[in-house]
Design a protein around this motif. Sequence first.
Motif, PDB file in Angstrom:
ATOM      1  N   ARG A   1       7.089   8.438   3.249  1.00 15.06           N
ATOM      2  CA  ARG A   1       5.918   7.576   3.428  1.00 15.06           C
ATOM      3  C   ARG A   1       5.130   7.482   2.120  1.00 15.06           C
ATOM      4  N   ALA A   2       4.974   8.607   1.458  1.00 14.87           N
ATOM      5  CA  ALA A   2       4.281   8.610   0.169  1.00 14.87           C
ATOM      6  C   ALA A   2       5.107   7.904  -0.904  1.00 14.87           C
ATOM      7  N   ALA A   3       6.423   8.098  -0.849  1.00 14.09           N
ATOM      8  CA  ALA A   3       7.299   7.533  -1.881  1.00 14.09           C
ATOM      9  C   ALA A   3       7.420   6.011  -1.788  1.00 14.09           C
ATOM     10  N   HIS A   4       7.134   5.433  -0.618  1.00  9.32           N
ATOM     11  CA  HIS A   4       7.215   3.984  -0.428  1.00  9.32           C
ATOM     12  C   HIS A   4       5.839   3.337  -0.345  1.00  9.32           C
ATOM     13  N   ALA A   5       4.823   4.034  -0.825  1.00  9.01           N
ATOM     14  CA  ALA A   5       3.448   3.578  -0.592  1.00  9.01           C
ATOM     15  C   ALA A   5       3.040   2.372  -1.437  1.00  9.01           C
ATOM     16  N   VAL A   6       3.739   2.099  -2.514  1.00  4.51           N
ATOM     17  CA  VAL A   6       3.377   0.963  -3.381  1.00  4.51           C
ATOM     18  C   VAL A   6       4.352  -0.184  -3.132  1.00  4.51           C
ATOM     19  N   PRO A   7       3.877  -1.353  -2.720  1.00  3.10           N
ATOM     20  CA  PRO A   7       4.769  -2.503  -2.500  1.00  3.10           C
ATOM     21  C   PRO A   7       5.206  -3.103  -3.831  1.00  3.10           C
ATOM     22  N   LEU A   8       6.419  -3.613  -3.874  1.00  3.98           N
ATOM     23  CA  LEU A   8       6.941  -4.217  -5.107  1.00  3.98           C
ATOM     24  C   LEU A   8       7.037  -5.726  -4.987  1.00  3.98           C
ATOM     25  N   LYS A   9       6.629  -6.401  -6.054  1.00  2.00           N
ATOM     26  CA  LYS A   9       6.823  -7.839  -6.160  1.00  2.00           C
ATOM     27  C   LYS A   9       8.045  -8.106  -7.044  1.00  2.00           C
ATOM     28  N   GLU A  10       8.490  -9.354  -7.034  1.00  3.27           N
ATOM     29  CA  GLU A  10       9.482  -9.805  -8.005  1.00  3.27           C
ATOM     30  C   GLU A  10       8.731 -10.497  -9.144  1.00  3.27           C
ATOM     31  N   TYR A  11       9.026 -10.102 -10.366  1.00  2.30           N
ATOM     32  CA  TYR A  11       8.402 -10.722 -11.528  1.00  2.30           C
ATOM     33  C   TYR A  11       9.478 -11.393 -12.371  1.00  2.30           C
TER      34      TYR A  11
ATOM     35  N   ALA B   1      -6.748  -6.230 -13.111  1.00  2.00           N
ATOM     36  CA  ALA B   1      -7.320  -6.172 -11.765  1.00  2.00           C
ATOM     37  C   ALA B   1      -6.225  -6.177 -10.707  1.00  2.00           C
ATOM     38  N   GLU B   2      -5.199  -6.991 -10.884  1.00  2.00           N
ATOM     39  CA  GLU B   2      -4.117  -7.066  -9.895  1.00  2.00           C
ATOM     40  C   GLU B   2      -3.251  -5.808  -9.927  1.00  2.00           C
ATOM     41  N   TYR B   3      -3.000  -5.293 -11.114  1.00  2.00           N
ATOM     42  CA  TYR B   3      -2.268  -4.026 -11.261  1.00  2.00           C
ATOM     43  C   TYR B   3      -2.951  -2.920 -10.465  1.00  2.00           C
ATOM     44  N   GLU B   4      -4.261  -2.825 -10.595  1.00  2.00           N
ATOM     45  CA  GLU B   4      -4.982  -1.784  -9.878  1.00  2.00           C
ATOM     46  C   GLU B   4      -5.005  -2.059  -8.371  1.00  2.00           C
ATOM     47  N   ARG B   5      -5.146  -3.318  -7.982  1.00  2.00           N
ATOM     48  CA  ARG B   5      -5.150  -3.647  -6.561  1.00  2.00           C
ATOM     49  C   ARG B   5      -3.831  -3.272  -5.899  1.00  2.00           C
ATOM     50  N   VAL B   6      -2.729  -3.510  -6.588  1.00  2.00           N
ATOM     51  CA  VAL B   6      -1.407  -3.199  -6.035  1.00  2.00           C
ATOM     52  C   VAL B   6      -1.177  -1.687  -5.979  1.00  2.00           C
ATOM     53  N   MET B   7      -1.562  -0.976  -7.037  1.00  2.00           N
ATOM     54  CA  MET B   7      -1.215   0.437  -7.172  1.00  2.00           C
ATOM     55  C   MET B   7      -2.155   1.390  -6.435  1.00  2.00           C
ATOM     56  N   ARG B   8      -3.438   1.083  -6.377  1.00  2.00           N
ATOM     57  CA  ARG B   8      -4.419   2.089  -5.953  1.00  2.00           C
ATOM     58  C   ARG B   8      -4.193   2.641  -4.547  1.00  2.00           C
ATOM     59  N   PRO B   9      -3.917   1.844  -3.511  1.00  2.00           N
ATOM     60  CA  PRO B   9      -3.726   2.439  -2.184  1.00  2.00           C
ATOM     61  C   PRO B   9      -2.590   3.468  -2.154  1.00  2.00           C
ATOM     62  N   GLY B  10      -1.484   3.169  -2.809  1.00  2.00           N
ATOM     63  CA  GLY B  10      -0.368   4.109  -2.849  1.00  2.00           C
ATOM     64  C   GLY B  10      -0.684   5.348  -3.652  1.00  2.00           C
ATOM     65  N   VAL B  11      -1.412   5.180  -4.753  1.00  2.00           N
ATOM     66  CA  VAL B  11      -1.839   6.320  -5.559  1.00  2.00           C
ATOM     67  C   VAL B  11      -2.713   7.247  -4.734  1.00  2.00           C
ATOM     68  N   GLU B  12      -3.689   6.692  -4.024  1.00  2.00           N
ATOM     69  CA  GLU B  12      -4.609   7.511  -3.253  1.00  2.00           C
ATOM     70  C   GLU B  12      -3.903   8.233  -2.108  1.00  2.00           C
ATOM     71  N   LEU B  13      -2.923   7.574  -1.487  1.00  2.00           N
ATOM     72  CA  LEU B  13      -2.138   8.249  -0.449  1.00  2.00           C
ATOM     73  C   LEU B  13      -1.407   9.451  -1.035  1.00  2.00           C
ATOM     74  N   ASN B  14      -0.794   9.272  -2.200  1.00  2.00           N
ATOM     75  CA  ASN B  14      -0.063  10.371  -2.830  1.00  2.00           C
ATOM     76  C   ASN B  14      -0.991  11.481  -3.280  1.00  2.00           C
ATOM     77  N   GLN B  15      -2.183  11.149  -3.711  1.00  2.00           N
ATOM     78  CA  GLN B  15      -3.128  12.187  -4.099  1.00  2.00           C
ATOM     79  C   GLN B  15      -3.604  12.989  -2.895  1.00  2.00           C
ATOM     80  N   ARG B  16      -3.781  12.326  -1.754  1.00  2.00           N
ATOM     81  CA  ARG B  16      -4.126  13.067  -0.534  1.00  2.00           C
ATOM     82  C   ARG B  16      -2.983  13.991  -0.133  1.00  2.00           C
ATOM     83  N   PHE B  17      -1.755  13.504  -0.260  1.00  2.00           N
ATOM     84  CA  PHE B  17      -0.578  14.318   0.049  1.00  2.00           C
ATOM     85  C   PHE B  17      -0.542  15.547  -0.865  1.00  2.00           C
TER      86      PHE B  17
END
Length: 420
Positions: A396-406, A335-351
């Motif tokens: 803008r598309a290339a930086h669309a997914v925020p990164l955490k430290e794991y 669930a968290e993987y999808e929450r983090v990734m989906r907004p950036g994925v959708e931006l890139n798909q619109r692009f």
Amino acid sequence: MTHTPANKTVLISGASVAGPALALQLHRHGFTPTVVESAPELRTGGYKVDIRGTAVEVCRRLGILDEIRAASTDMSGGSYVDAKGRTVGQMPAEIFGGRAEQDDEIMRGDLARILYERTREDVEYLFGDSIAALHDDGDGVDVTFESGARRRFDLVVGADGMHSNTRRLVFGDERRFRRYLGAYISIFTGPNRLGLTRWETYHARPDKLVSVYSTAGEQAHTAKNCFVFAAPGELSYDHRDPDAQKRLLADAFAGDDWEIPRLIADAAGADDFYFDAIALIEMDRWSSGRVVLLGDAAHCASPASGQGTGLALTGAYVLAGELAAAHGDHRTAFAEYERVMRPGVELNQRFAAGFAKEMTVSSRWKIALRMLMVRTLPRTPWKNLIAKKIRDDIQRAAHAVPLKEYETAPVSPATACVPR
């Protein structure tokens, strides 16, 4: 405090980029990944791919950025030519690619090789096999392989591309999720007929675009040939039948001049021939029970985005990190993987959906207008503003997914996987 993760055994389908990148990070987090790949050995062919924005930092954290720099395509620029081979205009690589300072470009096969070499001692690879059936009983996943072997894993990850077999087995027919963007693309290696060195040459025709390029790592006598053509509807063919695909390509460019007949003829002997629709994969969810999708299998953004590889690398890093952060609790992690990734994925798909329309132009006068822009841009006083606009949209598309430290767990011999 170090936690031993639950759900340690993870089967990953696909050994291109997303799969080995995920295996690399999962092993570092204390999991035991196995990668199954239908090809009999590592696929080293392919086209040049961009490492931009967030993906640059991901590669740094994966520890492969220096190797990517060493294998860079190091392209110096590109040019458009007319039907007689005369140069209409040319631009440097940074404008063509819309790159920022840290961005780079590498051949897909080189990236796959780097990731495989980083993981081969710690990760079990099963080449020449694939998943035939999956049964998720809630406590684990029983997997039957095409070879007849049967094994049980805690989790299964489909990282097997746009035509994902894992997605088909768990979520259903690909046609439910594929959105065709109106064109097809083909890429393959052929003789370096234009004598190119770190250079890309484009030739545009109505509803078609051809490019030929030779990179820093290319042998002097070889080059990559790329063909894009518009088609009002999807073509009927088997994506596993390269001979049928070669016939479709030849039919699409029949009667065209410039170098096209010779380049098309080179497809016959190409052992790395690639042909596919420019399409998106759009899904409401990327996981079901103990099975999750990654990269193009989950959210193909198509070659029109220029971000498929970046999203695959970033998704692998995030998925592994979330599984570690949740101590193997797949429900929380998926669930968290999808929450983090989906907004950036959708931006890139619109692009991608917008840019796909620009890859080919429909008339000679529109081609002439584009050639005028290419010819005059380097001499115009506002060239830097135009280049910045192109670069900013891409970045803008290339930086669309925020990164955490794991935090990564120390891996001991007891938790390491035995290669097979």
